[in-house]
Design a protein around this motif. Structure first.
Motif, PDB file in Angstrom:
ATOM      1  N   VAL A 424       0.858  -1.194   0.000  1.00  0.00           N
ATOM      2  CA  VAL A 424       0.000   0.000   0.000  1.00  0.00           C
ATOM      3  C   VAL A 424       0.892   1.241   0.000  1.00  0.00           C
ATOM      4  N   VAL A 425       0.793   2.006  -1.085  1.00  0.00           N
ATOM      5  CA  VAL A 425       1.623   3.219  -1.164  1.00  0.00           C
ATOM      6  C   VAL A 425       0.797   4.486  -1.265  1.00  0.00           C
ATOM      7  N   LEU A 426      -0.473   4.348  -1.658  1.00  0.00           N
ATOM      8  CA  LEU A 426      -1.309   5.534  -1.865  1.00  0.00           C
ATOM      9  C   LEU A 426      -2.613   5.403  -1.100  1.00  0.00           C
ATOM     10  N   TRP A 427      -2.933   6.416  -0.306  1.00  0.00           N
ATOM     11  CA  TRP A 427      -4.266   6.518   0.291  1.00  0.00           C
ATOM     12  C   TRP A 427      -5.035   7.538  -0.535  1.00  0.00           C
ATOM     13  N   SER A 428      -6.149   7.140  -1.098  1.00  0.00           N
ATOM     14  CA  SER A 428      -6.960   8.108  -1.853  1.00  0.00           C
ATOM     15  C   SER A 428      -8.114   8.586  -0.982  1.00  0.00           C
ATOM     16  N   VAL A 429      -8.391   9.873  -1.058  1.00  0.00           N
ATOM     17  CA  VAL A 429      -9.443  10.428  -0.203  1.00  0.00           C
ATOM     18  C   VAL A 429     -10.752  10.674  -0.952  1.00  0.00           C
ATOM     19  N   GLY A 430     -10.840  10.291  -2.232  1.00  0.00           N
ATOM     20  CA  GLY A 430     -12.129  10.482  -2.891  1.00  0.00           C
ATOM     21  C   GLY A 430     -12.097  10.094  -4.351  1.00  0.00           C
ATOM     22  N   ASN A 431     -13.276   9.882  -4.904  1.00  0.00           N
ATOM     23  CA  ASN A 431     -13.389   9.559  -6.326  1.00  0.00           C
ATOM     24  C   ASN A 431     -14.455  10.406  -7.002  1.00  0.00           C
ATOM     25  N   GLU A 432     -14.026  11.195  -7.994  1.00  0.00           N
ATOM     26  CA  GLU A 432     -14.940  11.959  -8.858  1.00  0.00           C
ATOM     27  C   GLU A 432     -15.958  12.749  -8.057  1.00  0.00           C
ATOM     28  N   MET A 446     -10.038  15.114   5.497  1.00  0.00           N
ATOM     29  CA  MET A 446      -9.604  13.714   5.363  1.00  0.00           C
ATOM     30  C   MET A 446      -8.098  13.632   5.118  1.00  0.00           C
ATOM     31  N   ALA A 447      -7.631  14.467   4.197  1.00  0.00           N
ATOM     32  CA  ALA A 447      -6.204  14.412   3.834  1.00  0.00           C
ATOM     33  C   ALA A 447      -5.333  14.774   5.043  1.00  0.00           C
ATOM     34  N   ASP A 448      -5.735  15.804   5.792  1.00  0.00           N
ATOM     35  CA  ASP A 448      -4.950  16.202   6.973  1.00  0.00           C
ATOM     36  C   ASP A 448      -4.878  15.054   7.969  1.00  0.00           C
ATOM     37  N   ASN A 449      -5.997  14.388   8.081  1.00  0.00           N
ATOM     38  CA  ASN A 449      -6.067  13.300   9.036  1.00  0.00           C
ATOM     39  C   ASN A 449      -5.207  12.100   8.619  1.00  0.00           C
ATOM     40  N   VAL A 450      -5.242  11.797   7.331  1.00  0.00           N
ATOM     41  CA  VAL A 450      -4.408  10.705   6.819  1.00  0.00           C
ATOM     42  C   VAL A 450      -2.942  11.045   7.069  1.00  0.00           C
ATOM     43  N   ARG A 451      -2.590  12.275   6.818  1.00  0.00           N
ATOM     44  CA  ARG A 451      -1.208  12.706   6.991  1.00  0.00           C
ATOM     45  C   ARG A 451      -0.764  12.479   8.445  1.00  0.00           C
ATOM     46  N   LYS A 452      -1.680  12.762   9.380  1.00  0.00           N
ATOM     47  CA  LYS A 452      -1.337  12.571  10.795  1.00  0.00           C
ATOM     48  C   LYS A 452      -1.207  11.095  11.132  1.00  0.00           C
ATOM     49  N   LEU A 453      -2.167  10.297  10.612  1.00  0.00           N
ATOM     50  CA  LEU A 453      -2.172   8.880  10.969  1.00  0.00           C
ATOM     51  C   LEU A 453      -1.044   8.115  10.301  1.00  0.00           C
ATOM     52  N   ASP A 454      -0.677   8.531   9.092  1.00  0.00           N
ATOM     53  CA  ASP A 454       0.333   7.780   8.356  1.00  0.00           C
ATOM     54  C   ASP A 454       1.185   8.687   7.476  1.00  0.00           C
ATOM     55  N   PRO A 455       2.212   9.264   8.063  1.00  0.00           N
ATOM     56  CA  PRO A 455       3.070  10.142   7.256  1.00  0.00           C
ATOM     57  C   PRO A 455       3.992   9.383   6.308  1.00  0.00           C
ATOM     58  N   THR A 456       3.959   8.039   6.323  1.00  0.00           N
ATOM     59  CA  THR A 456       4.909   7.283   5.490  1.00  0.00           C
ATOM     60  C   THR A 456       4.383   6.977   4.099  1.00  0.00           C
ATOM     61  N   ARG A 457       3.120   7.331   3.826  1.00  0.00           N
ATOM     62  CA  ARG A 457       2.580   7.018   2.490  1.00  0.00           C
ATOM     63  C   ARG A 457       2.111   8.291   1.796  1.00  0.00           C
ATOM     64  N   LEU A 458       1.704   8.136   0.529  1.00  0.00           N
ATOM     65  CA  LEU A 458       1.308   9.294  -0.278  1.00  0.00           C
ATOM     66  C   LEU A 458      -0.214   9.430  -0.308  1.00  0.00           C
ATOM     67  N   ILE A 459      -0.655  10.666  -0.532  1.00  0.00           N
ATOM     68  CA  ILE A 459      -2.097  10.934  -0.577  1.00  0.00           C
ATOM     69  C   ILE A 459      -2.479  11.327  -1.995  1.00  0.00           C
ATOM     70  N   SER A 460      -3.612  10.787  -2.430  1.00  0.00           N
ATOM     71  CA  SER A 460      -4.117  11.139  -3.751  1.00  0.00           C
ATOM     72  C   SER A 460      -5.632  11.193  -3.708  1.00  0.00           C
TER      73      SER A 460
END
Ligand code: GCB
Length: 619
Positions: A424-432, A446-460
């Protein structure tokens, strides 16, 4: 909307959402490594009872449900009936029909094919007290679960694709136990997703349920990751009366051993220099280490890969090397004419094998919700990078803080479940999701929260694009929150573009950000031929032309065309070509490859042989 008004609205919505606490999203119990613990797999035949009007939960007029309707009661209906008297029942879980669990009810029997509502399930199991603690872990119940053990409610859960754990130590009895689960598949304006999607209903207990036994103090969670500066960091969390001050040992194969001590909350932080011999995980070399976590007399094991993922300018770097993501999108549906979303190891392997070895891919978009743990673990083992997302899809109730809270909880449940998965390298926060101030604020939270929970992966996020003439542009303020830009594009399928026009379309995208085509695709019915829509040749040509267009986007760093396999969708009812199936698969539902499969496979083979990021020609 006027820009100032829009900015004010955006600010107001951000403030509204800021009220949702980012902390406290850690699920109270995780039971990481549950599969390897003592206990029992409760898969098998369960009995069930339909309850379309939800009479087992609430009576007419909002009154408390009548006891003759309460499916979860700890009562032997047949024995009561034999006794006679005035009591009677309008259910009997014991003598009800049976269904194989895990699996969606829609596939189980024709009468439930389009059933959307509440169904009660029951299963009996034997247990003996062992002095420790007992839990039930559900890997997924779609969409709401009401769980009762021996007539007592032990918990509820909302969200169809993430695990939850309920403690049953005090309710479990020696001998026979009755587990009853009310499963409500109904979605509404406040659910995630809402009522309309482009995939099937799949109500039910769709993933395994396990009774898990642990010592009084046990390791509830343990995580490790390789950081960009060459360290292995993570945490171990104990739960129980003697969680504090415990010595924790972490062994990474024969390569390293780390120790730490838990704090007052039972948490120990691991932070060691990565051992010199550490082999990095990658699709070409999916090295997994046997990792053992031990503390307070308890042990759990996991198989963990170590790699880094980062963005530099418009490059995506895996272990410091630029990479092109040769991917495909996938729904959670096994091959076959009547899928039940029952992802056994064999079913997952059949799908991922086609991706890895048929298409020569190194990446899969697990759309549009967290897939089975079996699939993600197999991606680790086989070497496929993964895009993971939760179903914030099209439109949800952006203005509602309670809905955002659900999204954050789902996202957290997914991250805590999968954070040891190197794939798992990408957490996506939404679709279309259509751009609006409220929607952007929602995704930003959502993105801010993902960043806090897992700073080791990328957000898209899979974004919508804007088209003016032959120019496609991303005009979405959300891009400021993303590491990797991603867009879905269907020129040549939806809309008026001819296929010949596609290679000439131009893209206006930021030069300094990596871009992924998170979707493109066209329907074809396997075996139906012709250069018209739904013909295999049309789909194949659509792929050639779209790939030619893609080659002209200088920042393109990957793609996950839509989709590996035809999948069920009640939106798709053309009586000749669709009959309830979205036909954008490169394979039919039973696994027959269409012509376009070969086009993409050849393109990826060339890409794999080529240097990452280098454009190549498409025939
Ligand atoms: C999309 C959606 C996907 C649909 C697909 C289609 O953009 O993200 O869920 O299934 O298009 O086939 O139209």
């Amino acid at each position: 909307m006027r820009p100032i008004l829009a900015a004010l609205l955006f600010a107001a919505t951000v403030m509204l959402h800021a009220a949702v606490p980012a902390q406290g999203l850690r699920p109270p119990l995780l039971l990481t490594g549950a599969q390897g613990r003592a206990g029992a797999d409760l898969s098998g035949q369960w009995t069930y009872s339909r309850d379309l009007y939800r009479t087992g939960l609430t009576d007419i007029n909002g009154w408390v449900a009548k006891s003759r309707m309460q499916r979860y009661r700890d009562v032997d209906v047949a024995a009561e009936e034999a006794r006679g008297g005035t009591t009677f029942f309008e259910f009997d879980m014991e003598r009800g029909p049976r269904m194989a669990i895990p699996g969606a009810w829609n596939a189980a029997t024709p009468t439930l094919r389009y059933y959307d509502g509440l169904v009660w399930f029951q299963r009996k199991f034997d247990a003996q007290p062992d002095g420790g603690r007992a839990f039930l872990r559900f890997e997924a119940v779609n969409y709401r679960a009401y769980v009762y053990l021996n007539g007592k409610e032990i918990g509820r859960h909302e969200g169809g694709f993430t695990p939850f754990v309920l403690e049953v130590t005090d309710v479990l009895r020696a001998g026979e136990n009755w587990l009853t689960v009310g499963v409500d598949s109904t979605h509404d304006a406040q659910s995630i997703p809402t009522q309309i999607t482009d995939w099937d209903l799949y109500g039910g207990i769709t993933r395994p349920v396990r009774l898990v036994r642990t010592p009084a103090t046990f390791i509830d969670d343990a995580a490790l990751a390789l950081t960009g500066d060459g360290r292995i960091t993570g945490e171990v969390r104990l739960n129980g009366p003697v969680a504090a001050g415990q010595r924790v040992t972490v062994r990474i194969g024969a390569l390293a051993c780390a120790t730490a001590t838990t704090d007052a909350a039972g948490r120990a932080v691991i932070d060691i220099k990565a051992p010199p011999g550490l082999e990095r995980w990658s699709p070409e070399h999916p090295k997994l280490y046997d990792v053992r976590f031990a503390a307070a007399g308890d042990t759990i094991a996991d198989r963990i890969g170590f790699r880094t993922i980062a963005v530099r300018g418009n490059q995506i770097l895996l272990n410091g090397q630029s990479i092109f993501l040769r991917g495909i999108s996938l729904h959670e549906e096994e091959f076959g004419p009547n899928p039940a979303r029952n992802i056994t190891p064999q079913a997952a392997r059949a799908l991922l094998h086609e991706i890895k070895h048929g298409l020569h891919a190194n990446y899969v978009r697990l759309s549009h919700y967290p897939h089975s743990e079996v699939t993600v673990r197999l991606a680790d083992e086989m070497g496929l990078l993964v895009w993971s997302e939760i179903p914030v899809y099209w439109t949800v109730d952006w203005e509602n803080p309670a809905v955002l809270k659900k999204a954050l909880a789902m996202q957290a449940e997914t991250i805590y479940r999968d954070r040891n998965r190197a794939s798992v390298v990408l957490w996506s926060v939404g679709n279309e999701t259509p751009v609006s101030p409220a929607r952007t604020a929602f995704h930003a939270a959502m993105a801010d929260n993902v960043r806090k929970l897992d700073p080791t992966r990328l957000i898209s996020a899979a974004l919508l694009v804007e088209r003016q003439g032959g120019v496609t542009a991303i005009r979405d303020p959300l891009i400021d929150k993303l590491d990797v830009l991603a867009v879905n594009t269907y020129a040549g399928w939806y809309g008026d573009d001819t296929l010949d026009a596609l290679p000439g379309l131009t893209w206006q995208v930021p030069a300094d950000r990596p871009l992924i085509l998170s979707e493109f695709g066209a329907d074809a019915l396997a075996g139906h031929h012709g250069m018209h829509k739904f013909g295999e040749e049309y789909q194949a040509e659509y792929y050639r032309k779209t790939l030619a267009m893609a080659e002209r986007i200088p920042t393109l760093r990957g793609m996950s065309p839509w989709i590996l396999k035809d999948f069920q969708s009640p939106r798709r009812e053309h009586p000749v070509f669709q009959n309830g199936w979205n036909r954008k698969g490169l394979m039919s539902e039973t696994g027959v490859r269409k012509e376009a499969f070969g086009v993409l496979a050849e393109y990826y083979q060339g890409r794999a042989a080529n240097r990452a990021g280098t454009p190549m020609s498409v025939q």
